[in-house]
Design an enzyme around this catalytic site. Structure first.
Site, PDB file in Angstrom:
ATOM      1  N   LYS A 184      11.871  53.426  17.923  1.00 46.09           N
ATOM      2  CA  LYS A 184      12.715  52.871  16.862  1.00 46.09           C
ATOM      3  C   LYS A 184      12.139  53.179  15.500  1.00 46.09           C
ATOM      4  O   LYS A 184      12.846  53.431  14.545  1.00 46.09           O
ATOM      5  CB  LYS A 184      12.803  51.342  17.040  1.00 46.09           C
ATOM      6  CG  LYS A 184      14.053  50.898  17.754  1.00 46.09           C
ATOM      7  CD  LYS A 184      14.342  49.423  17.540  1.00 46.09           C
ATOM      8  CE  LYS A 184      13.162  48.568  17.768  1.00 46.09           C
ATOM      9  NZ  LYS A 184      13.007  47.527  18.624  1.00 46.09           N
TER      10      LYS A 184
ATOM     11  N   VAL B 106       6.585  60.429  18.273  1.00 41.80           N
ATOM     12  CA  VAL B 106       5.229  60.922  18.534  1.00 41.80           C
ATOM     13  C   VAL B 106       5.336  62.295  19.202  1.00 41.80           C
ATOM     14  O   VAL B 106       6.124  62.482  20.137  1.00 41.80           O
ATOM     15  CB  VAL B 106       4.442  59.947  19.438  1.00 41.80           C
ATOM     16  CG1 VAL B 106       3.063  60.509  19.769  1.00 41.80           C
ATOM     17  CG2 VAL B 106       4.306  58.585  18.759  1.00 41.80           C
TER      18      VAL B 106
ATOM     19  N   ASP C 142       1.027  43.403  17.930  1.00 40.96           N
ATOM     20  CA  ASP C 142       2.171  43.935  18.685  1.00 40.96           C
ATOM     21  C   ASP C 142       1.686  44.363  20.069  1.00 40.96           C
ATOM     22  O   ASP C 142       2.136  45.359  20.626  1.00 40.96           O
ATOM     23  CB  ASP C 142       2.798  45.111  17.935  1.00 40.96           C
ATOM     24  CG  ASP C 142       4.142  45.542  18.531  1.00 40.96           C
ATOM     25  OD1 ASP C 142       4.787  44.715  19.212  1.00 40.96           O
ATOM     26  OD2 ASP C 142       4.541  46.709  18.318  1.00 40.96           O
TER      27      ASP C 142
ATOM     28  N   ASP D 110      -0.554  51.934  18.591  1.00 38.56           N
ATOM     29  CA  ASP D 110       0.537  51.355  17.811  1.00 38.56           C
ATOM     30  C   ASP D 110       0.078  50.175  16.933  1.00 38.56           C
ATOM     31  O   ASP D 110       0.416  49.019  17.180  1.00 38.56           O
ATOM     32  CB  ASP D 110       1.644  50.895  18.783  1.00 38.56           C
ATOM     33  CG  ASP D 110       3.014  50.881  18.120  1.00 38.56           C
ATOM     34  OD1 ASP D 110       3.081  51.158  16.920  1.00 38.56           O
ATOM     35  OD2 ASP D 110       4.009  50.582  18.812  1.00 38.56           O
TER      36      ASP D 110
HETATM   37  N1  LIG Z   1      -2.743  58.988  20.648  1.00 37.23           N
HETATM   38  C1  LIG Z   1      -1.782  59.175  21.552  1.00 37.23           C
HETATM   39  N2  LIG Z   1      -1.955  60.073  22.555  1.00 37.23           N
HETATM   40  C2  LIG Z   1      -0.974  60.285  23.470  1.00 37.23           C
HETATM   41  N3  LIG Z   1       0.202  59.662  23.461  1.00 37.23           N
HETATM   42  C3  LIG Z   1       0.440  58.750  22.495  1.00 37.23           C
HETATM   43  C4  LIG Z   1      -0.535  58.466  21.492  1.00 37.23           C
HETATM   44  N4  LIG Z   1      -0.029  57.528  20.656  1.00 37.23           N
HETATM   45  C5  LIG Z   1       1.198  57.243  21.125  1.00 37.23           C
HETATM   46  N5  LIG Z   1       1.491  57.965  22.232  1.00 37.23           N
HETATM   47  C6  LIG Z   1       2.738  57.922  23.032  1.00 37.23           C
HETATM   48  O1  LIG Z   1       3.826  57.705  22.156  1.00 37.23           O
HETATM   49  C7  LIG Z   1       4.500  56.489  22.474  1.00 37.23           C
HETATM   50  C8  LIG Z   1       4.918  55.778  21.202  1.00 37.23           C
HETATM   51  O2  LIG Z   1       3.792  55.480  20.422  1.00 37.23           O
HETATM   52  P1  LIG Z   1       3.640  54.121  19.627  1.00 37.23           P
HETATM   53  O3  LIG Z   1       2.436  54.260  18.760  1.00 37.23           O
HETATM   54  O4  LIG Z   1       3.650  52.987  20.589  1.00 37.23           O
HETATM   55  O5  LIG Z   1       4.931  54.115  18.691  1.00 37.23           O
HETATM   56  P2  LIG Z   1       6.285  53.266  18.721  1.00 37.23           P
HETATM   57  O6  LIG Z   1       6.205  52.243  19.830  1.00 37.23           O
HETATM   58  O7  LIG Z   1       6.334  52.644  17.369  1.00 37.23           O
HETATM   59  O8  LIG Z   1       7.345  54.261  18.940  1.00 37.23           O
HETATM   60  C9  LIG Z   1       3.516  55.704  23.319  1.00 37.23           C
HETATM   61  O9  LIG Z   1       4.175  54.865  24.218  1.00 37.23           O
HETATM   62  C10 LIG Z   1       2.728  56.772  24.025  1.00 37.23           C
HETATM   63  O10 LIG Z   1       3.406  57.186  25.182  1.00 37.23           O
HETATM   64 MG   LIG Z   2       4.714  51.231  20.762  1.00 35.00          MG
END
Ligand SMILES: Nc1ncnc2c1ncn2[C@@H]1O[C@H](COP(=O)(O)OP(=O)(O)O)[C@@H](O)[C@H]1O
Ligand SMILES: [Mg+2]
Length: 252
Positions: free
Chosen positions: A57, A61, A183, A202
């Site tokens: 949302k 990534v 969170d 996150d």
């Molecule tokens: N450092 C990382 N290395 C690998 N995958 C990641 C990493 N950070 C996030 N992800 C992947 O991206 C997804 C979304 O990241 P997140 O930081 O939770 O953002 P959001 O929930 O705000 O979309 C995670 O659920 C994970 O699968």
């Molecule tokens: Mg997340």
């Protein structure tokens, strides 16, 4: 004179941004992001963007590759999001950057996440921060052979008491560093099946443990974790109140 001015005023930066050799679906990157990515390529922070790992949302990534051929995670915060109203609750003066004219509110979220990653960088409980540019965070890639680790929500059967204990221990370590995730849930914890290590991700909503809502957010984090682990067999859950008490005693 007019001609020179014209030439100077029309740098080919934007045009070059469109020439970035990345194979991504059209429309994923807006103009601003393309320009920032171009800058990351020029600074040699990134060599390529490989694929989209997640579309959320508030952020997308991507997996990327750096000039040492290591994988990196590139988190691009959405410039337009319907979530601004929550910003007030999580605003933390102590973690804010100095806003410049070019910055948008979303850059604050992004910089907060980056700052938290820096504060936690020696604890091995989160990705390593690599670089931040406005609304883009580049961090170490959590995964194996270029595939991201699973989120704990998807691998209940692999989790055990050690995972639960490790998560509580990481919450405490963060708190001692002065940070509450705010969170935390099974959606923001990755799990390395080989080393059995857990990693928090996150952090845009994180606050310092002196924040007016810190205790409320900490309680919610702990309750989320307890609720999730209660749904798994054979795990001895410590009551949320007790965990909270233990953690709050760590405050100095
Ligand atoms: N450092 C990382 N290395 C690998 N995958 C990641 C990493 N950070 C996030 N992800 C992947 O991206 C997804 C979304 O990241 P997140 O930081 O939770 O953002 P959001 O929930 O705000 O979309 C995670 O659920 C994970 O699968
Ligand atoms: Mg997340």
């Amino acid at each position: 004179m007019a001609l020179r001015f014209w030439k100077r005023k029309l740098p080919d930066r934007e045009e070059k941004a469109y020439k970035i050799e990345v194979k991504v679906e059209q429309g994923v990157f807006d103009k601003k992001v393309l320009i920032l990515l171009d800058s990351l390529f020029r600074k040699k922070i990134l060599k390529s963007i490989d694929y989209c790992v997640s579309t959320g949302k508030e952020a997308d990534v991507f997996r990327g590759t750096d000039f040492n051929d290591n994988f990196v995670a590139i988190k691009i915060f959405r410039t337009y999001t319907g979530q601004f109203h929550r910003f007030d609750d999580y605003w933390d003066e102590s973690m804010a950057i100095k806003m410049k004219k070019k910055n948008s509110v979303i850059d604050l979220w992004c910089s907060k996440e980056f700052k938290v990653l820096q504060l936690l960088s020696d604890l091995e409980i989160a990705p390593q921060p690599i670089y931040r540019l406005q609304n883009i965070n580049v961090m170490s890639f959590l995964g194996e052979n270029g595939i991201p680790y699973s989120l704990i929500k998807d691998i209940k059967e692999d989790l055990d008491q050690k995972t639960y204990d490790a998560i509580l221990s990481s919450i405490k370590k963060m708190y001692v560093r002065g940070i509450v995730h705010s969170d935390l849930s099974e959606y923001n914890i990755m799990y390395d099946d080989n080393s059995k290590k857990v990693y928090f991700i996150d952090f845009a909503q994180a606050v310092s443990n002196h924040h007016r809502n810190a205790e409320k957010f900490l309680r919610r984090d702990v309750e989320n974790i307890n609720k999730f682990f209660k749904s798994i067999n054979n795990i001895e859950i410590t009551e949320s109140d007790q965990i909270l008490k233990q953690i709050l005693e760590l405050k100095h």
